[in-house]
Design an enzyme around this catalytic site. Sequence first.
Site, PDB file in Angstrom:
ATOM      1  NE  ARG A  15      -3.952   2.000   2.216  1.00 36.08           N
ATOM      2  CZ  ARG A  15      -4.353   2.911   3.237  1.00 36.08           C
ATOM      3  NH1 ARG A  15      -3.320   3.056   4.484  1.00 36.08           N
ATOM      4  NH2 ARG A  15      -5.343   3.673   3.217  1.00 36.08           N
ATOM      5  CB  ILE A  55      -5.977   5.483  -0.758  1.00 35.47           C
ATOM      6  CG1 ILE A  55      -5.554   4.215  -0.806  1.00 35.47           C
ATOM      7  CG2 ILE A  55      -5.178   6.207   0.494  1.00 35.47           C
ATOM      8  CD1 ILE A  55      -4.105   3.930  -0.986  1.00 35.47           C
ATOM      9  CB  SER A  56     -10.743   2.376   0.451  1.00 34.84           C
ATOM     10  OG  SER A  56     -11.719   3.218  -0.266  1.00 34.84           O
ATOM     11  CD  GLN A  57     -11.415   1.648   7.018  1.00 30.91           C
ATOM     12  OE1 GLN A  57     -12.084   2.860   7.240  1.00 30.91           O
ATOM     13  NE2 GLN A  57     -11.375   1.034   8.167  1.00 30.91           N
ATOM     14  N   PRO A  58      -7.380  -0.250   4.151  1.00 29.00           N
ATOM     15  CG  PRO A  58      -5.169  -0.522   4.626  1.00 29.00           C
ATOM     16  CD  PRO A  58      -6.574   0.415   5.049  1.00 29.00           C
TER      17      PRO A  58
END
Length: 219
Positions: A40, A66-69
């Site tokens: 990431r 950017i979305s959380q993992p």
Amino acid sequence: MTAEADGEDPAERKMRFLFAVRSRGVTDARVLAAMERIDRGAFVRGIFADRAYEDMPLPIACGQTISQPSVVGLMSQALAVNPRDKVLEVGTGSGYQAAVLSQLARRVYTVDRHRRLVREATEVFHRLSLTNITALIADGSFGLPEQAPFDRILVTAAAEDPPGPLLAQLKIGGIMVVPVGQTDAVQNLIKVTRLEQGYDYEELRPVRFVPLVEGIGSD
């Protein structure tokens, strides 16, 4: 800041990252393996780079995130991608979600309305030798009809309803995962399966995403 610079061993950092993802419900072995392979940190720039391995959304260019993992993992898991699938992602953003999908699918097409995001994501794809991703500047609300139908469609922006053009571009038996709801309220992540006659809708979980906007951006 690198793991070495802040005193954290890269292997320990990866274990901590994957533990956070698993603890939030990502259990699919293929998805976890994909997230282990895709760094990431390669998709996070500037002052937020030292937070790339935390389970939180982060700002990127063009007013996007950017979305959380864990959300990336849960959406990928819900999509149930098979190795021979052709996948459409609507909303390239940083490119991280498409990179994870590239480890699960035969081919990934990802579209975004922001030229800068497509350009920067493509640079990372090339650097990581992710050769099965094609990133294009396009109005994602209309899908990518020239490459349809798709086995899977993943939408990373919220629509008031699942977009009709995207539903039409699903194969019979295909799956779409899309956030649905108003942008100023909690949305629902919906899994749509195309049937021989009509569609099946399943609510998965509450989420919050930026809105799906029509047209091509100026940046």
